[in-house]
Design an enzyme around this catalytic site. Structure first.
Site, PDB file in Angstrom:
ATOM      1  N   TYR A   1     -23.287 -72.213-136.580  1.00 35.78           N
ATOM      2  CA  TYR A   1     -24.683 -72.322-136.179  1.00 35.78           C
ATOM      3  C   TYR A   1     -25.459 -73.133-137.213  1.00 35.78           C
ATOM      4  O   TYR A   1     -26.228 -74.047-136.869  1.00 35.78           O
ATOM      5  CB  TYR A   1     -25.283 -70.928-136.037  1.00 35.78           C
ATOM      6  CG  TYR A   1     -26.752 -70.907-135.741  1.00 35.78           C
ATOM      7  CD1 TYR A   1     -27.229 -71.076-134.447  1.00 35.78           C
ATOM      8  CD2 TYR A   1     -27.687 -70.700-136.766  1.00 35.78           C
ATOM      9  CE1 TYR A   1     -28.589 -71.059-134.173  1.00 35.78           C
ATOM     10  CE2 TYR A   1     -29.045 -70.678-136.506  1.00 35.78           C
ATOM     11  CZ  TYR A   1     -29.495 -70.856-135.204  1.00 35.78           C
ATOM     12  OH  TYR A   1     -30.841 -70.834-134.951  1.00 35.78           O
TER      13      TYR A   1
ATOM     14  N   SER B   1     -33.480 -75.182-137.196  1.00 36.16           N
ATOM     15  CA  SER B   1     -33.631 -73.825-137.715  1.00 36.16           C
ATOM     16  C   SER B   1     -33.807 -73.907-139.220  1.00 36.16           C
ATOM     17  O   SER B   1     -33.377 -74.894-139.859  1.00 36.16           O
ATOM     18  CB  SER B   1     -32.385 -72.988-137.382  1.00 36.16           C
ATOM     19  OG  SER B   1     -32.328 -71.810-138.156  1.00 36.16           O
TER      20      SER B   1
END
Length: 254
Positions: A151, A138
């Site tokens: 995350y 990401s």
């Protein structure tokens, strides 16, 4: 790299995974699709079969070592493995920290599982002399976002692992690609706190990813404006980056 004739996609019932499956589905292509939501997985498989692909499905528990190993060891080795399954979590209002059981599950699926998959499949690819492993990171891997620390950590970890593994496997003919998308429209994206600039839809993201895979790119990061901004946060002094994130709406309210 020639067009892959067989692909394994985990997390195929998610937005990006499903879009990738549909993108690759064609006559002569074999798809191995994994997903937790069985009804949605079978609907996706039927759609891919209608376009001529051969499809195999599974909902195996990717975080169970014994189940994962047994499944991977009996697979006909694909040309491309896309380790796309993932989760997100964040602290709920009123909580000081993220829920630990949720964080533990996130680290298992986002970080430990793709590493475990590579450990089982990379040696077979190396022995064969070709193949490609694709890890889903990401843009949050460039600099951790205060609203989603676990995350961000999981995506930074898989980015570093993929970059290192690429150099390790390249002499054996095996490619490794790290995908670093920004905000892609999905229920998972909707659930994430904070602003979502330059959000794109899943089919567009899938096309970008597939082009990068075809070229055996080391890194596929998009969209450009957000990638540049996140990369800049990584090279600026950390204190300045933290202040900028707060100003942009990613800081924690008191």
């Amino acid at each position: 790299m020639t067009a892959p004739r067989s692909l394994l996609i985990t997390g195929a019932t998610g937005a990006i995974g499903g879009a990738l499956a549909r993108h690759y589905a064609a006559p002569g292509v074999r798809l191995i699709l994994h997903g937790r939501r069985r009804a949605r997985l079978e609907a996706l498989a039927d759609a891919c079969r209608q376009t001529g692909a051969e499809v195999e499905t599974t909902d195996v528990d990717l975080t169970d070592d014994a189940s994962l190993t047994e499944w991977l060891d009996r697979l006909a080795l694909p040309d491309v493995v896309i380790a796309n399954a993932g989760q997100n979590t964040h602290a709920e209002p009123g909580q000081e920290m993220e829920d630990w059981p949720a964080t533990s599950r996130l680290l298992a699926i986002n970080l430990r599982t793709p590493i475990a998959m590579a450990e089982r499949l990379a040696p077979r690819m190396a022995e064969r002399g070709h193949g490609q492993i694709v890890f889903m990171s990401s843009l949050a891997a460039w600099h951790g976002l205060p609203l989603t620390p676990s995350y961000s950590a999981s995506k930074a970890g898989i980015k570093a692992y993929g970059e290192a593994l690429r150099g390790w496997l390249a002499p054996r003919g095996v490619g490794v690609t790290v995908v670093m998308p920004g905000y892609v429209s999905s229920p998972m994206c909707d659930a994430m706190p904070g602003p979502k600039p330059w959000e794109i839809d899943a089919p567009r993201a899938a096309r970008r990813i597939a082009r990068g895979i075809e070229r055996n790119r080391a890194r596929i990061s998009f969209p450009f404006p957000l990638n540049l901004g996140c990369w800049s946060l990584a090279i600026l002094p950390a204190g300045l980056s933290q202040r900028l994130l707060g100003l942009m709406g990613y800081g924690r309210s008191s």
